[in-house]
Structures are given as structure tokens and as C-alpha cells.
Design an enzyme around this catalytic site. Structure first.
Site, PDB file in Angstrom:
ATOM      1  N   ARG A 125     -24.092 -64.093  66.465  1.00  0.00           N
ATOM      2  CA  ARG A 125     -24.379 -64.722  65.684  1.00  0.00           C
ATOM      3  C   ARG A 125     -23.064 -65.958  66.867  1.00  0.00           C
ATOM      4  NH1 ARG A 125     -20.319 -64.933  61.116  1.00  0.00           N
ATOM      5  NH2 ARG A 125     -19.419 -65.359  62.959  1.00  0.00           N
ATOM      6  N   GLU A 144     -17.409 -69.204  70.547  1.00  0.00           N
ATOM      7  CA  GLU A 144     -17.989 -67.788  70.982  1.00  0.00           C
ATOM      8  C   GLU A 144     -19.288 -67.273  70.684  1.00  0.00           C
ATOM      9  OE1 GLU A 144     -16.213 -64.246  68.990  1.00  0.00           O
ATOM     10  OE2 GLU A 144     -15.815 -65.842  66.623  1.00  0.00           O
ATOM     11  N   ASN A 146     -20.442 -63.410  68.994  1.00  0.00           N
ATOM     12  CA  ASN A 146     -20.541 -62.360  67.971  1.00  0.00           C
ATOM     13  C   ASN A 146     -21.557 -61.747  67.674  1.00  0.00           C
ATOM     14  OD1 ASN A 146     -17.421 -63.498  66.225  1.00  0.00           O
ATOM     15  ND2 ASN A 146     -19.542 -64.890  65.595  1.00  0.00           N
ATOM     16  N   SER A 151     -21.247 -61.555  59.982  1.00  0.00           N
ATOM     17  CA  SER A 151     -21.004 -61.966  58.602  1.00  0.00           C
ATOM     18  C   SER A 151     -21.870 -63.498  58.261  1.00  0.00           C
ATOM     19  CB  SER A 151     -19.982 -61.535  58.281  1.00  0.00           C
ATOM     20  OG  SER A 151     -18.477 -61.998  57.712  1.00  0.00           O
ATOM     21  N   LYS A 305     -14.666 -61.632  74.716  1.00  0.00           N
ATOM     22  CA  LYS A 305     -14.108 -62.827  74.873  1.00  0.00           C
ATOM     23  C   LYS A 305     -13.811 -62.840  76.661  1.00  0.00           C
ATOM     24  CE  LYS A 305     -12.677 -64.595  71.245  1.00  0.00           C
ATOM     25  NZ  LYS A 305     -13.155 -63.447  70.341  1.00  0.00           N
ATOM     26  N   LYS A 364      -6.896 -67.240  74.394  1.00  0.00           N
ATOM     27  CA  LYS A 364      -7.986 -65.745  73.263  1.00  0.00           C
ATOM     28  C   LYS A 364      -7.652 -64.658  73.791  1.00  0.00           C
ATOM     29  CE  LYS A 364     -11.585 -69.436  71.409  1.00  0.00           C
ATOM     30  NZ  LYS A 364     -12.757 -69.059  71.874  1.00  0.00           N
ATOM     31  N   GLU A 368     -11.125 -59.698  67.411  1.00  0.00           N
ATOM     32  CA  GLU A 368     -11.993 -60.753  66.533  1.00  0.00           C
ATOM     33  C   GLU A 368     -11.671 -60.963  65.221  1.00  0.00           C
ATOM     34  OE1 GLU A 368     -15.089 -61.631  67.814  1.00  0.00           O
ATOM     35  OE2 GLU A 368     -14.722 -60.244  69.678  1.00  0.00           O
ATOM     36  N   GLY A 369     -12.227 -61.637  64.485  1.00  0.00           N
ATOM     37  CA  GLY A 369     -11.936 -61.832  63.127  1.00  0.00           C
ATOM     38  C   GLY A 369     -11.147 -63.135  62.709  1.00  0.00           C
ATOM     39  N   ARG A 450     -19.525 -73.275  58.570  1.00  0.00           N
ATOM     40  CA  ARG A 450     -18.080 -73.069  57.803  1.00  0.00           C
ATOM     41  C   ARG A 450     -17.247 -73.948  58.318  1.00  0.00           C
ATOM     42  NH1 ARG A 450     -16.462 -67.920  60.620  1.00  0.00           N
ATOM     43  NH2 ARG A 450     -17.535 -68.992  62.850  1.00  0.00           N
TER      44      ARG A 450
HETATM   45  P1  ADP Z   1     -12.662 -64.672  66.547  1.00  0.00           P
HETATM   46  O1  ADP Z   1     -13.404 -63.410  67.185  1.00  0.00           O
HETATM   47  O2  ADP Z   1     -11.390 -64.769  66.418  1.00  0.00           O
HETATM   48  O3  ADP Z   1     -13.435 -65.660  65.301  1.00  0.00           O
HETATM   49  P2  ADP Z   1     -12.558 -67.707  67.650  1.00  0.00           P
HETATM   50  O4  ADP Z   1     -13.209 -67.177  69.262  1.00  0.00           O
HETATM   51  O5  ADP Z   1     -14.386 -66.978  66.891  1.00  0.00           O
HETATM   52  O6  ADP Z   1     -12.600 -65.820  67.804  1.00  0.00           O
HETATM   53  O7  ADP Z   1     -11.882 -68.180  67.230  1.00  0.00           O
HETATM   54  C1  ADP Z   1     -11.509 -68.003  66.072  1.00  0.00           C
HETATM   55  C2  ADP Z   1     -11.271 -70.084  65.120  1.00  0.00           C
HETATM   56  O8  ADP Z   1     -10.573 -70.583  65.630  1.00  0.00           O
HETATM   57  C3  ADP Z   1     -13.036 -70.238  65.163  1.00  0.00           C
HETATM   58  O9  ADP Z   1     -13.464 -70.312  64.273  1.00  0.00           O
HETATM   59  C4  ADP Z   1     -12.907 -71.705  65.836  1.00  0.00           C
HETATM   60  O10 ADP Z   1     -11.862 -72.347  64.255  1.00  0.00           O
HETATM   61  C5  ADP Z   1     -10.895 -71.996  65.975  1.00  0.00           C
HETATM   62  N1  ADP Z   1     -11.278 -72.132  67.954  1.00  0.00           N
HETATM   63  C6  ADP Z   1     -11.781 -70.880  69.181  1.00  0.00           C
HETATM   64  N2  ADP Z   1     -12.251 -71.254  69.810  1.00  0.00           N
HETATM   65  C7  ADP Z   1     -12.316 -72.712  70.306  1.00  0.00           C
HETATM   66  C8  ADP Z   1     -11.677 -73.622  71.528  1.00  0.00           C
HETATM   67  N3  ADP Z   1     -11.624 -73.832  72.275  1.00  0.00           N
HETATM   68  N4  ADP Z   1     -11.685 -75.253  70.465  1.00  0.00           N
HETATM   69  C9  ADP Z   1     -11.414 -75.824  69.389  1.00  0.00           C
HETATM   70  N5  ADP Z   1     -11.386 -74.224  68.638  1.00  0.00           N
HETATM   71  C10 ADP Z   1     -11.342 -73.508  68.956  1.00  0.00           C
HETATM   72 MG    MG Z   2     -15.503 -66.685  65.510  1.00  0.00          MG
END
Ligand code: ADP
Ligand code: MG
Length: 474
Positions: A125, A144, A146, A151, A305, A364, A368-369, A450
Site C-alpha cells: 500500500r 511511504e 508498506n 491493513s 524507510k 524517521k 512501522e505501525g 485515513r
Molecule cells: P509508519 O511506518 O509508522 O506508518 P509513516 O512514514 O507512514 O510511518 O509515518 C507515520 C505517520 O506520520 C503518517 O501516517 C503521517 O501521518 C505522518 N508522516 C510521515 N511522514 C510525514 C511527512 N513527510 N510529512 C508529514 N507527515 C508525515
Molecule cells: Mg504509515
């Protein structure tokens, strides 16, 4: 992206009535979750959190996200087959990040032994936000991708009907008929069924590998049921079961309790807390086996990442996807600024840039999660502490995406009805199956929207921050 519902948002009695209808509709449609108190029993269930109103999504960006999904499928698949790229890219990370290192060790181990299966199944996803910068037009930017345990493809298949009914209750039947249809669970099951068929043993089962806490079981059941409808047997097991009862025969066919397993679909195994020593052993057994793994460990590593960050370097996509110039252009258009914190002059500069202006970035780790990223003052403090240590290479830095907020109501069990300023994240599900060097299936399988209140920087639905939504195309 002005909220299209401004007229109704202020009509409190209408909103209250619609919310009551919405909750019952969600229960009837099966937008369900087990409760926090009884996460492993279905005696008491509740509705999964969702927005009262569908959120506006620019249709051009929605189409762009769909159009690039097959490219991303191809890219992830290409990375998973490129040992040199994975080795080189993750070299610094695995020195400091134990979890990635452990995955990487299994990856090398199974390659040394030789793979027992030439069929590969990918379900991913790709998540995006609509970046408006300071005050520009929205642009699709990837958060990102996944590549394991992505899910909500099941539950989100059922939110369209709920939001359609809400719009009707609010006197907007025209708008209700314009919500794009969506059924990722069918698309995901199609991929699993294809891999099962190519495995070539009609009596073999599909094994869902599941976590200890199974609040989100209904999401998985949606996919399971699609498989049962195709007369494919599904079993649900944990790593612990595999450790205790899993075995390989001389051809490395995987057996659980005497049943041959054709496909292992991981809804588990993506965070360190999923593993103890026995679970790591079980993971190794599964990876060595002839069963089709969704994903195989190489594909899990392709979703880190660190890999995401290296993809943004000039020339990298071209090297990974030779002869696919248009795909490369489409993929690159979705990238936000990503920066390496590897040791050396480049990383030093990046660290200094982030410390000087922390609100422009997100820091970051390889996790995940949700709930793991660092922002603002936290980002600055952590980076100052580790800026001269190799520990910094367990993180990547990313430009912070700035979507324009819209007002909505987030419906959660046992919570008062309250208006919130919200931002949304659009995910597109991708499914592909490769046999040898031939991609026999490559599809976009549906979407997930979401939405969360702006005061939460981070966190998904499972983490209790975001809620399910449906795009309303504008
Ligand atoms: P995870 O693997 O924990 O889901 P993500 O990269 O999806 O990691 O980051 C988790 C959440 O953080 C995202 O759903 C988003 O809400 C926020 N986020 C992540 N990267 C960014 C970004 N570059 N700018 C703004 N918000 C972000
Ligand atoms: Mg995410």
C-alpha cells in the site's frame, strides 16, 4: 480543497442525527473492530473509528495515485530481486538497527541456501498526502510504501456504503452517488488466489500469520472470506504455532499440523515486538520453505524507510528500472525531499540543516505501525544528541508534507461528538504475482483514505489516531 460540506457542518441537530445513523450503518456493513478490553474475542465488538463525512480529495491526484501504482509494484519487485542494491543501501542501517539487521541476516541465509519457490506475491500500500506547501495547489506526495501487513483493505471496502447513507440523510443524494466504488479485499484475495493456483496443489491451504492481539480481525476476515468463496481453505496461525508445529519435507514443502501450506500471508512480523527467539526461528523456517510468502523477506526489506530514501537519489530509479523511463518519471513525481544521515560530509550537512529548522522535517527510524517518527523540538533534541554518532544512520530525514486541513467529525466508540480540524492520507493497494522473471499479475487493487485531527503528527488507525474515511472526489 475547501470542505464541501460547510453548510451541514454547522447544523448541529442534523449532524447528531446523521452520526447516529452512521454508527448503525457501520455496524450493519461490518466496519468492525474488537474492543481494547477483549481484543481476542468477538463476543463484544464495536465499530471501527471513521469520519462522519467523506473527505474531499482532488480527483486529478486520486487518478495520479492509481496511475503510478503498477509502477510502484514493479519497482518494489525489482528491488526485492536486486541483492547488490539491498546490500549497499542497508549497509549503514544494519550496523546500528538490530531489527533490520536480523531481517537482513535471514535474507542472506535463504539466498545462500537457494530459494525453493519461484512464485512471488506482493501486496503493498503506497500512502500519500496532498502537499500544499505554504499556499500552493495540492500535489501528491508519497509518505511511504508498506510492503508487509498493509491493513484496512477489508474494512475500507465497507465504508463507501456508510458514507453514502450519511450523505443521503444530510440531503445530498447526488453527492452520495459520486463516491468511487472500492473493494481492495477482493483485489488482495485475487492476488493470493493466483499465487495459490500457481503453487499447484489444490489441497494446500493459505495461512494467515497473525499477531497475538487480534483487534483488527474483521479486516482480515474480509480477505479470508473472499478466498473461502473461491473454495480456498484458510488457516490462521501465529509464529508460535509455526515454531511448535511447522515442518518442511525434503522438497521444503511447508506443513502445519499435516496440512500443506501454499501461501503464507503475513499480517505479523513487521515490528521488533512481534519477535522472540522462537518467532525468529519460525520466520526463518517460513522463508526457507517452498510456500509462496507474501511478502518474502527481500520484499519486506524493500519497504524500509532507508530504501525509500535511497530511491530519491538522482539516477537510482533509472538503474533499478532500465527501459521504463515513463514509469520512473511517474514515480519520481510523487517523491518528497528525502535525505540520508549516513556518516560523512553529506550526512553532517543534512543533520545541521534539520537542527537549524526542525519544523520543516520529519525524522524517521526503520519502524512501522505509526507513532515512531520525530517532529519539531523532539527531532532537534534527538538529532543534536546523536549527530556525531553512527546511531544517526538508523534514521532518515524527510521534508514535512503540509496538507490543507478540513473540518470533519471523527466517530469513535465512547467518545463525544466533536468537530475537528483534519488531514487525510490516501493509500493505494497494489497486488502483483511474479513467476520466475514474468509478472503474471500487476494491479492497483483499491484505496484507503485515513483521516486524523491535525494535533496528532503521527499514527494510524490501529494506533488509535487516524480513522477510516472515504474520498469524495472534487
Ligand atoms: P509508519 O511506518 O509508522 O506508518 P509513516 O512514514 O507512514 O510511518 O509515518 C507515520 C505517520 O506520520 C503518517 O501516517 C503521517 O501521518 C505522518 N508522516 C510521515 N511522514 C510525514 C511527512 N513527510 N510529512 C508529514 N507527515 C508525515
Ligand atoms: Mg504509515
Amino acid at each position: 480543497m475547501a470542505a464541501p460540506w460547510e453548510d451541514v457542518l454547522r447544523d448541529r441537530p442534523a449532524i447528531q442525527e446523521a452520526a447516529a445513523v452512521a454508527v448503525d450503518a457501520a455496524l450493519l456493513q461490518g466496519v468492525l473492530m474488537r474492543t481494547e478490553g477483549q481484543p481476542n474475542a468477538s463476543d463484544v465488538v464495536n465499530f471501527a473509528p471513521f469520519t462522519l463525512l467523506p473527505s474531499a480529495v482532488p480527483s486529478a491526484l486520486f487518478e495520479q495515485a492509481y496511475a503510478v501504482q503498477q509502477d510502484f509494484n514493479m519497482l518494489v519487485d525489482a528491488i526485492s530481486q536486486n541483492k547488490e542494491f539491498l546490500e549497499h543501501t542497508l549497509a549503514s542501517t544494519i550496523k546500528v538497527d538490530d531489527f533490520t539487521a536480523r531481517l537482513f541476516r535471514i535474507y542472506t541465509q535463504v539466498l545462500e541456501e537457494g530459494l525453493a519457490q519461484s512464485v512471488f506475491l506482493g501486496i503493498n500500500r503506497s500512502d500519500y498526502m496532498f502537499d500544499c506547501g505554504v499556499d500552493g495547489p495540492p500535489a501528491l506526495k508519497q509518505i511511504e510504501i508498506n510492503t508487509i501487513a498493509a491493513s484496512f483493505g477489508g474494512l475500507t471496502s465497507r465504508t463507501v456504503a456508510v458514507h453514502g447513507q450519511v450523505l443521503k440523510v444530510l440531503g445530498k443524494p447526488q453527492e452520495a452517488s459520486r463516491l468511487p466504488p472500492n473493494n481492495p479485499s477482493r483485489g488482495l484475495a485475487l492476488g493470493i488466489a493466483k499465487a495459490w493456483e500457481l503453487y499447484g496443489s489444490p489441497s494446500a491451504v493459505v495461512m494467515f500469520l497473525v499477531e497475538k492481539v487480534q483487534r483488527n480481525i474483521f479486516d482480515q476476515r474480509c480477505v479470508e472470506n473472499e478466498l473461502w468463496n473461491r473454495n480456498i481453505r484458510v488457516i490462521r496461525k501465529r509464529f508460535r504455532d509455526v515454531f511448535e508445529k511447522g515442518s518442511l519435507d525434503e522438497a521444503r514443502r511447508l506443513y502445519m499440523d499435516g496440512q500443506e501450506v501454499a501461501v503464507v500471508y503475513y499480517r505479523e512480523g513487521y515490528v521488533p515486538s512481534n519477535y522472540d527467539e522462537q518467532n525468529w526461528e519460525a520466520r526463518l523456517l517460513l522463508e526457507r520453505s517452498r510456500a509462496v510468502k507474501c511478502p518474502d523477506i527481500a520484499t519486506q526489506l524493500a519497504g524500509t524507510k532507508k530504501v525509500q530514501q535511497e530511491l530519491s537519489r538522482p539516477g537510482t530509479l533509472e538503474r533499478l528500472l532500465p527501459g521504463h523511463a515513463e514509469a520512473v518519471t511517474r514515480i519520481r513525481a510523487t517523491f518528497a525531499g528525502l535525505y540520508s544521515l549516513d556518516m560523512g560530509a553529506e550526512g553532517d550537512k543534512v543533520a545541521a540543516m534539520a537542527i537549524a529548522d526542525p519544523d520543516r522535517f520529519v525524522l524517521k527510524p526503520q519502524r512501522e505501525g505509526g507513532g515512531n517518527n520525530l517532529y519539531g523540538e523532539d527531532l532537534r533534541q534527538v538529532l543534536e544528541k546523536i549527530r556525531d554518532s553512527p546511531q544517526r544512520t538508523s534514521y532518515i530525514l524527510m521534508d514535512k508534507i503540509k496538507p490543507r486541513p478540513a473540518m470533519n467529525y471523527l466517530l469513535r466508540a465512547h467518545s463525544p461528538l466533536q468537530e475537528s480540524e483534519c488531514i487525510s492520507e490516501l493509500g493505494i493497494f497494489g497486488v502483483y504475482v511474479r513467476r520466475g522473471s514474468e509478472l503474471v499479475l500487476n494491479k492497483a487493487a483499491g484505496h484507503l483514505l485515513r483521516t486524523k485531527a491535525v494535533e496528532h503528527a503521527d499514527g494510524g488507525v490501529a494506533a488509535g489516531v487516524a480513522v477510516l474515511d472515504t474520498p469524495y472526489l472534487v
